[in-house]
Every structure is written in C-alpha cells, then in structure tokens.
Scaffold this motif. Structure first.
Motif, PDB file in Angstrom:
ATOM      1  N   TYR A 299      40.480 -21.742   3.575  1.00 49.51           N
ATOM      2  CA  TYR A 299      41.703 -20.962   3.340  1.00 49.51           C
ATOM      3  C   TYR A 299      42.943 -21.799   3.679  1.00 49.51           C
ATOM      4  O   TYR A 299      43.908 -21.836   2.915  1.00 49.51           O
ATOM      5  CB  TYR A 299      41.647 -19.692   4.199  1.00 49.51           C
ATOM      6  CG  TYR A 299      42.902 -18.856   4.150  1.00 49.51           C
ATOM      7  CD1 TYR A 299      43.230 -18.135   3.006  1.00 49.51           C
ATOM      8  CD2 TYR A 299      43.767 -18.782   5.244  1.00 49.51           C
ATOM      9  CE1 TYR A 299      44.389 -17.365   2.955  1.00 49.51           C
ATOM     10  CE2 TYR A 299      44.917 -18.013   5.204  1.00 49.51           C
ATOM     11  CZ  TYR A 299      45.219 -17.310   4.058  1.00 49.51           C
ATOM     12  OH  TYR A 299      46.367 -16.558   4.006  1.00 49.51           O
ATOM     13  N   LYS A 304      46.573 -21.573   2.089  1.00 45.57           N
ATOM     14  CA  LYS A 304      46.428 -20.141   2.343  1.00 45.57           C
ATOM     15  C   LYS A 304      46.376 -19.321   1.066  1.00 45.57           C
ATOM     16  O   LYS A 304      47.049 -18.291   0.951  1.00 45.57           O
ATOM     17  CB  LYS A 304      47.562 -19.644   3.253  1.00 45.57           C
ATOM     18  CG  LYS A 304      47.694 -20.457   4.528  1.00 45.57           C
ATOM     19  CD  LYS A 304      48.671 -19.843   5.507  1.00 45.57           C
ATOM     20  CE  LYS A 304      48.781 -20.705   6.751  1.00 45.57           C
ATOM     21  NZ  LYS A 304      49.732 -20.203   7.722  1.00 45.57           N
ATOM     22  N   THR A 305      45.594 -19.795   0.102  1.00 47.60           N
ATOM     23  CA  THR A 305      45.472 -19.014  -1.122  1.00 47.60           C
ATOM     24  C   THR A 305      44.068 -18.431  -1.308  1.00 47.60           C
ATOM     25  O   THR A 305      43.906 -17.452  -2.025  1.00 47.60           O
ATOM     26  CB  THR A 305      45.808 -19.884  -2.354  1.00 47.60           C
ATOM     27  OG1 THR A 305      45.050 -21.094  -2.285  1.00 47.60           O
ATOM     28  CG2 THR A 305      47.285 -20.219  -2.387  1.00 47.60           C
ATOM     29  N   LYS A 307      41.738 -16.229  -0.531  1.00 44.36           N
ATOM     30  CA  LYS A 307      41.641 -15.015   0.279  1.00 44.36           C
ATOM     31  C   LYS A 307      40.204 -14.635   0.605  1.00 44.36           C
ATOM     32  O   LYS A 307      39.920 -14.088   1.671  1.00 44.36           O
ATOM     33  CB  LYS A 307      42.320 -13.857  -0.473  1.00 44.36           C
ATOM     34  CG  LYS A 307      43.096 -12.951   0.442  1.00 44.36           C
ATOM     35  CD  LYS A 307      43.958 -11.961  -0.329  1.00 44.36           C
ATOM     36  CE  LYS A 307      43.221 -10.673  -0.594  1.00 44.36           C
ATOM     37  NZ  LYS A 307      43.947  -9.709  -1.408  1.00 44.36           N
ATOM     38  N   LEU A 310      39.217 -16.182   3.747  1.00 41.95           N
ATOM     39  CA  LEU A 310      39.905 -15.593   4.895  1.00 41.95           C
ATOM     40  C   LEU A 310      39.239 -14.272   5.290  1.00 41.95           C
ATOM     41  O   LEU A 310      39.015 -14.014   6.481  1.00 41.95           O
ATOM     42  CB  LEU A 310      41.389 -15.360   4.567  1.00 41.95           C
ATOM     43  CG  LEU A 310      42.155 -14.642   5.671  1.00 41.95           C
ATOM     44  CD1 LEU A 310      42.169 -15.471   6.951  1.00 41.95           C
ATOM     45  CD2 LEU A 310      43.582 -14.327   5.239  1.00 41.95           C
ATOM     46  N   GLU A 311      38.903 -13.459   4.307  1.00 43.46           N
ATOM     47  CA  GLU A 311      38.258 -12.172   4.617  1.00 43.46           C
ATOM     48  C   GLU A 311      36.927 -12.382   5.324  1.00 43.46           C
ATOM     49  O   GLU A 311      36.586 -11.668   6.255  1.00 43.46           O
ATOM     50  CB  GLU A 311      38.073 -11.360   3.330  1.00 43.46           C
ATOM     51  CG  GLU A 311      39.405 -10.890   2.785  1.00 43.46           C
ATOM     52  CD  GLU A 311      39.298 -10.067   1.507  1.00 43.46           C
ATOM     53  OE1 GLU A 311      40.314  -9.484   1.112  1.00 43.46           O
ATOM     54  OE2 GLU A 311      38.198 -10.015   0.914  1.00 43.46           O
ATOM     55  N   LEU A 378      49.318 -10.244   4.077  1.00 44.26           N
ATOM     56  CA  LEU A 378      48.591 -11.165   3.197  1.00 44.26           C
ATOM     57  C   LEU A 378      47.826 -10.398   2.124  1.00 44.26           C
ATOM     58  O   LEU A 378      47.001 -10.967   1.409  1.00 44.26           O
ATOM     59  CB  LEU A 378      47.600 -12.006   4.014  1.00 44.26           C
ATOM     60  CG  LEU A 378      48.165 -12.799   5.182  1.00 44.26           C
ATOM     61  CD1 LEU A 378      47.054 -13.533   5.917  1.00 44.26           C
ATOM     62  CD2 LEU A 378      49.214 -13.792   4.696  1.00 44.26           C
ATOM     63  N   ILE A 380      45.705  -7.981   2.815  1.00 46.33           N
ATOM     64  CA  ILE A 380      44.364  -7.631   3.288  1.00 46.33           C
ATOM     65  C   ILE A 380      44.394  -6.260   3.962  1.00 46.33           C
ATOM     66  O   ILE A 380      45.176  -6.040   4.884  1.00 46.33           O
ATOM     67  CB  ILE A 380      43.837  -8.689   4.274  1.00 46.33           C
ATOM     68  CG1 ILE A 380      43.582  -9.990   3.506  1.00 46.33           C
ATOM     69  CG2 ILE A 380      42.561  -8.220   4.956  1.00 46.33           C
ATOM     70  CD1 ILE A 380      43.019 -11.090   4.349  1.00 46.33           C
TER      71      ILE A 380
END
Ligand SMILES: *[C@@H]1O[C@H](CO)[C@@H](O)[C@H](O)[C@H]1NC(C)=O
Ligand SMILES: *[C@@H]1O[C@H](CO)[C@@H](O)[C@H](O)[C@H]1NC(C)=O
Ligand SMILES: *[C@@H]1O[C@H](CO)[C@@H](O)[C@H](O)[C@H]1NC(C)=O
Ligand SMILES: *[C@@H]1O[C@H](CO)[C@@H](O)[C@H](O)[C@H]1NC(C)=O
Ligand SMILES: *[C@@H]1O[C@H](CO)[C@@H](O)[C@H](O)[C@H]1NC(C)=O
Length: 614
Positions: A299, A304-305, A307, A310-311, A378, A380
C-alpha cells in the motif's frame, strides 16, 4: 465391632457420610454441592476477582544520559567499520561465492552461488558512502548471467528478497541502467514459478528447463506473499506488464480468499493451486512474518493507492492485537505468539520468536503513515471490514474501539519491541535467543493483552498501559545455590530459552530503528547500541562475524556462518539508527523484507489502464 466399625473409626469422612445418610443426604448430594460451589468460586475467581486484582505494574523510569550528537555519529562510524570488517573478510576469502565462513575463512554457496553477500550488500555500501567497495563489487554483478553449475532449483523467495531486492534497490539509489537490466533478466528467469492456477508462486524454479520447479502444492505464507514489492517496482521501472501482473495476481488472490474462519488474518499454509488456506495456524513468526509486512508496504510503495492491501493489513493487525498478544504473569512482558485453531479448540503456543520482532516495527510504520483513527477519510468503512466475520471476531473488534487505534498500535509496538530488547539484555552475552517460551501460568492464568488493557482502562488509565512501561532486565540466577532457588530465579524471568542461538538477525534492531525515527525516543538508540556492543564483544572473528550458540550462558559458542542479511539488514538498520542523516525517509522509501529500500511511486493513468490497476 464389625469390620464396618473399623472403617468408620479410621475414616472420618465415611463416618460423616453415614451420619448424613441417616438424615437422607447422600454422598451424591454432597458431591453436587461441592462441585457447584467450586464452579461458582471459579467463575468468581476467573472473571470477577481476576479483573479486580490483576496487578498492573506502574512503569519504572530509567535515566538515559543525554548523549551529544558526536557520540551518535561516532557510533554510526563504528557500525560502518563493523561492516567494512565483515565485507573485507568476505571479499578476501569468499568473493564471488555466496557467503563467508567466518571461523575457517572458507566460502559457501548456499543461495545459487551468484555472490549473494555482494549483491545483498550493494545498497548498504551506497548508504554508508563506501564507493570503493561498491566499485569493486559492481563488475561481478554486471557480468553475472544467473546460470547454475548444475541442474539445481532456485529458491524463489530467498532469491527474490536478496538478489532481486538488492539489484533494484542499488538501481534506485544510483539510476545505473545495467542494474535495472540485470533485475529484469532475473525477474524473468524466476517467473515460471507463477504458473499456478491461483497466481501464487511455487517454492522454486528450475532455470534450465524453465519449469516452475517444486511440485509441492502447499506454500508457506511468507514465501507466497513476499514478492509483490519487488515485482511491482520491477514492472514500474521496466514498463513490463508481466512483472506487474505477477504482483497484482497475488493481491487479488489474497483479497478473494475466505478468511472468516481465521478472523480476517492469513493463516500460515496455503494451497497454491486453488488459492485457499489449508490450516488455521496464525503467526507473525516463521512461516508468516513478511506475508503480513507486505500488505502495508505494498500500500505504501504504490503511494497509498492499493486499498485491498490496506484493508488486509487492518483486518490482520486487529486479529493479532485481539488474539495473539499476551503479557507474562510476573514482569508483564508484552509478546506476540502464534495460535492454532482446531474445531472449537484454540491452542496458544506462547512461544515468542526473534523473527516476530519485526512486527512492532511494522505497527509503528503503520502509525506513522496511516490515519488509523480516520480510516473513513481513505474510503474505508471499518465496520464493513469485519461484517463477514463470525460474531466473536466482530465483538473483539468492538472492544478495540474503546481506544484510539493509533495509540493502541503504538503501545503494542513499544511493549513488544521492549520485550525483544529484554530477551537480549537478560542474557549474559547480551544477545537475544532465537525462540523463548513464555510462562503463561501464574495466579491469573494466561493474560491476553486486550483483557489487561480493559482493566487498565476501567481503572482510569493510570500510569503506562500494561506491558508498555520501562522494565528492568532480569536479575539473573547468579546467587541461586539450590535447585529451588534456581527455580525461583528462572520463574522470575517469566520465560525459558527454547532455541539458544543468535543468527545475527536484524528484526529487533529493525524495529528499534523505526521506533526511533517515528517517536524520536532516544531509548531505542540506547537499546540498539547495547545490541551492537554485544555483537562486537561476542560474535566478532578475525575475518568477520559469526552466528552465536548458547547466548544464555557464560560460554557461548560461535558457528561458522555469516548470513548475507547481517550486512544487508542488521548493520544497515544499526547504521541508520545512529546516523543523524536520514537518506531513506520512511515516507518516501519502503524497505523490502531484506532491508532493501525502494522509492514510493505512483502508477500513471496510462499504466493503470494498461495493467488493469484500479
Ligand atoms: C582468517 O583470516 C583472518 C584475517 O585474515 C586471520 O587472522 C585468521 O587467522 C584466519 N583464520 C583461519 C582459520 O585461517
Ligand atoms: C554464464 O557465466 C558463466 C560463468 O561466467 C559461464 O561459464 C557460462 O558459460 C555463462 N552462460 C551463458 C549462457 O552465457
Ligand atoms: C505451465 O503449466 C502448464 C500446465 O501445467 C504446462 O503445460 C506449461 O508447460 C507450464 N509452463 C511453464 C512455462 O512452465
Ligand atoms: C458502514 O457499513 C455498515 C455495514 O457494514 C453500514 O451499516 C454503515 O452505514 C456504513 N457506514 C458508512 C459511513 O457508510
Ligand atoms: C547477589 O548477591 C550479591 C552479594 O551478596 C548482591 O550484591 C546482589 O545484589 C545479589 N543479586 C541478586 C540478583 O540478588
């Protein structure tokens, strides 16, 4: 007197039972009443009294001398000299083979024989400003054609993180196109491993027949999940779709996997053909470690794209904090361990591995780079992340909501990293063992960290959170003369040493480095310095540094091995910990799991369209 009378005289219980019997009360009644009160007492003890009386130790405050900047730059210089000592020994006795044997001055080819120590060390030389050594290593790297003397399989994971990572990172720091070209050749050579239905890589590749070598259909999490950084960045710098596709295929396969039984966390073993987990063993140590590391890092690397990754990071860390973190009964050492679920039974190993010491650094990196308490910004929806999990896991997530997530992650990071440090400081050698077995007994049984945290919260959050405040090193058992005294002393340490070796590993100092960078707390520098001094004192040989056996005794033994990661990782992180310059800031660079930094990049609109990246 009958025989019965004799029995009654010698057995008062029987006497009572006979007399009760006369009143119509049978032994069964008594037993029932007894069992009933025992269970009441157990409930009271475990759930009520336990949370009343669970002792939470106040922190101890240690004084660290305020060193002058010169002290730290001098220490950085000493680490640089240690690197030179190790690398010159390798150059003299082992180059261009893989690794030096630091006791016999022999060499060993244990990673394909392509000079792994040299390739792994390139970016450390660049960061330390060692141009001479770099220039001497470069021709060998440029001439390497990655051929094998025999028809041997190349292990995918180790080759990717050490060689491909080393080449890409040296390219990133120099823009030398020959390195990019070498990385491209190597990445392509390894790519038959991806010829699986799921897209997860096989263990190894036979580079002669171009065949994805290993037939084993079960892959280990760390090995099937730790290449996305390398292949995504390789795709970025070569513009080749096939490299990028290998990285995105794995992310998709992980995102699609049903993790409801494992609470949203990746288990340690997977079927690489159909892409599903095959056990419910959850760990942050061997088998798993960098699999978790690469979710957050993928991520971050893609600006930071990504996602989906990240999840996965948020789900997994939530599960870990709720289920894999414990504090020891006496010293309240915070540690992360592994759990195995079988039907309704959860087996907690209470082993704490040196390998797991990367995890506090990862948590700290997340705190530094993510708005953990504003994940909605973000896009989320945190509730949504857990909605498909069984009720107990959703409930556990709600328990975390009593705290700021960023606080919780940072406390966990500080507490676990301190325990990593103490496993070094507690030993007479000052070096940390590979595995310790934490004591999980004591008056309150095993203590999940979140349970202690809730007690701390309900009592008004006084002092440091459990497991987080400064703790003294173990007093040792020097004064114990009897077996009983030795037992007491051993118990007061709260763990036993399971594997006595220190393999010159980086994970503890890696976490100290990240914690130092993001908090500016000088304790991490002091702890790192203590580790470095112990390495100098115990592990140094005339030609390099050696892995150490029996770190928990006064008579440690050296092993004839100097792994390349000692130069790639351990010495690099120590150097970065002491130097005031910050050549690879944590918000602009992402370290692969072999400590090779890659620069953060963004996919352009045309790349996204071409590679099918959302
Ligand atoms: C290994 O090399 C070092 C440094 O050159 C030397 O001092 C040492 O005696 C050598 N050891 C052996 C076993 O040859
Ligand atoms: C690769 O390099 C080795 C050693 O330098 C050499 O013996 C071999 O012929 C080369 N192979 C190819 C295919 O160029
Ligand atoms: C990929 O797998 C298929 C089916 O098993 C096989 O026919 C093919 O040769 C493999 N390709 C490579 C490059 O290994
Ligand atoms: C988040 O998801 C839950 C259901 O999973 C839903 O009830 C809630 O409205 C969502 N919140 C937002 C802000 O979209
Ligand atoms: C061990 O004994 C010495 C001498 O009596 C004392 O100074 C020291 O504090 C003792 N250490 C421990 C851990 O009890």
């Amino acid at each position: 007197m009958t025989i019965l009378g004799d029995i009654l005289r010698s057995n008062p219980a029987a006497k009572i039972s006979t007399s009760l019997h006369r009143k119509g009360i049978s032994i069964r009644h008594v037993a029932f009443a007894l069992a009933f009160s025992i269970s009441l007492w157990t409930i009271y003890y475990n759930y009520l009294r336990r949370s009343d009386e669970l002792q939470l130790f106040p922190e101890e405050v240690f004084y660290y001398p305020p060193e002058t900047p010169e002290v730290w730059s001098d220490r950085a210089l000493q680490v640089k000299n240690a690197f030179l000592h190790a690398y010159h020994g390798y150059e003299r006795y082992a180059f261009p083979r893989d690794e030096l044997r630091p006791l016999t001055n022999e060499s060993i080819d244990n990673f394909n024989g392509w000079g792994v120590t040299a390739v792994d060390s390139l970016d450390t030389m660049l960061l330390m400003g060692l141009q001479e050594e770099y220039k001497r290593a470069l021709p060998m790297v440029q001439q390497s054609n990655f051929s094998l003397p025999q028809n041997l399989d190349v292990p995918f994971f180790e080759t990717t993180i050490r060689y491909l990572g080393g080449l890409l990172s040296a390219y990133a720091l120099t823009n030398d196109d020959t390195l990019r070209a070498k990385a491209d050749v190597l990445g392509t050579l390894l790519s038959p491993v991806f010829n699986t239905t799921s897209g997860f890589p096989r263990f190894s590749v036979d580079t002669f027949s171009d065949y994805g070598g290993s037939h084993n259909s079960v892959g280990v999490l760390a090995e099937i999940a730790s290449f996305q950084l390398e292949y995504a960045y390789l795709g970025k710098v070569t513009g080749k779709k096939e490299h990028v596709d290998h990285a995105t295929a794995a992310t998709r396969a992980f995102a699609k996997a049903d993790l409801s039984l494992s609470g949203g966390m990746y288990p340690t073993r997977w079927d690489i053909n159909i892409g599903v987990p095959v056990n419910l063993h959850m760990s942050t140590g061997a088998l798993a470690d960098s699999g978790h590391e690469y979710t957050l890092k993928q991520y971050l690397l893609t600006a930071k794209t990504d996602k989906a990754n990240l999840e996965m990071y948020i789900r997994a860390t939530t599960h870990i904090i709720n289920n894999l973190l414990f504090i020891s009964p006496q010293r309240q050492l915070l540690y992360v361990t592994d759990i195995m679920t079988w039907k309704d039974d959860v087996r907690i190993s209470h082993q704490f591995e040196h390998l797991a010491c990367f995890f506090p650094g990862l948590l700290a990196l997340g705190v530094h780079t993510l708005p953990l308490d504003r994940l909605d910004t973000l896009g989320i929806n945190v509730t949504d992340l857990f909605k498909d999990l069984p009720v107990k896991h959703r409930k556990a997530y709600e328990e975390l909501a009593h705290f700021n997530l960023a606080d919780l992650h940072l406390w966990a990071a500080q507490g676990i990293a301190q325990t990593c440090y103490l496993t070094y400081a507690d030993q007479p050698t000052g070096l940390g063992p590979e595995t310790v077995q934490m004591r999980s007994g004591g008056p309150f049984g095993e203590i999940p960290w979140m349970e202690a945290m809730q007690v701390w919260r309900k009592r008004g959050r006084k002092g440091s959170p459990p497991g987080v405040g400064d703790k003294r090193q173990w007093a040792g058992d020097h004064n114990a003369t009897t077996a009983k005294e030795r037992d007491i002393a051993a118990n007061s340490r709260d763990y036993g040493v399971r594997n006595q070796d220190y393999y010159l590993r980086p994970e503890a100092v890696e976490s100290f480095y990240i914690l130092w960078r993001i908090t500016g707390d000088v304790r991490w520098r002091h702890r790192g310095w203590a580790v470095f001094e112990a390495i100098e004192r115990v592990a140094k040989t005339p030609s390099g540094y050696a892995s150490v056996n029996k770190v928990n005794t006064l008579k440690p033994k050296l092993q004839d091995s100097m792994p390349s990661y000692f130069l790639a990782e351990t010495l690099k992180y120590l150097y970065l910990l002491f130097t005031d310059e910050d050549p690879v800031p944590l918000d602009k660079w992402v370290f692969n799991t072999e400590a090779h930094p890659f620069p953060v990049f963004e996919w352009s609109a045309s790349e996204k369209a071409a590679y099918g990246i959302p």
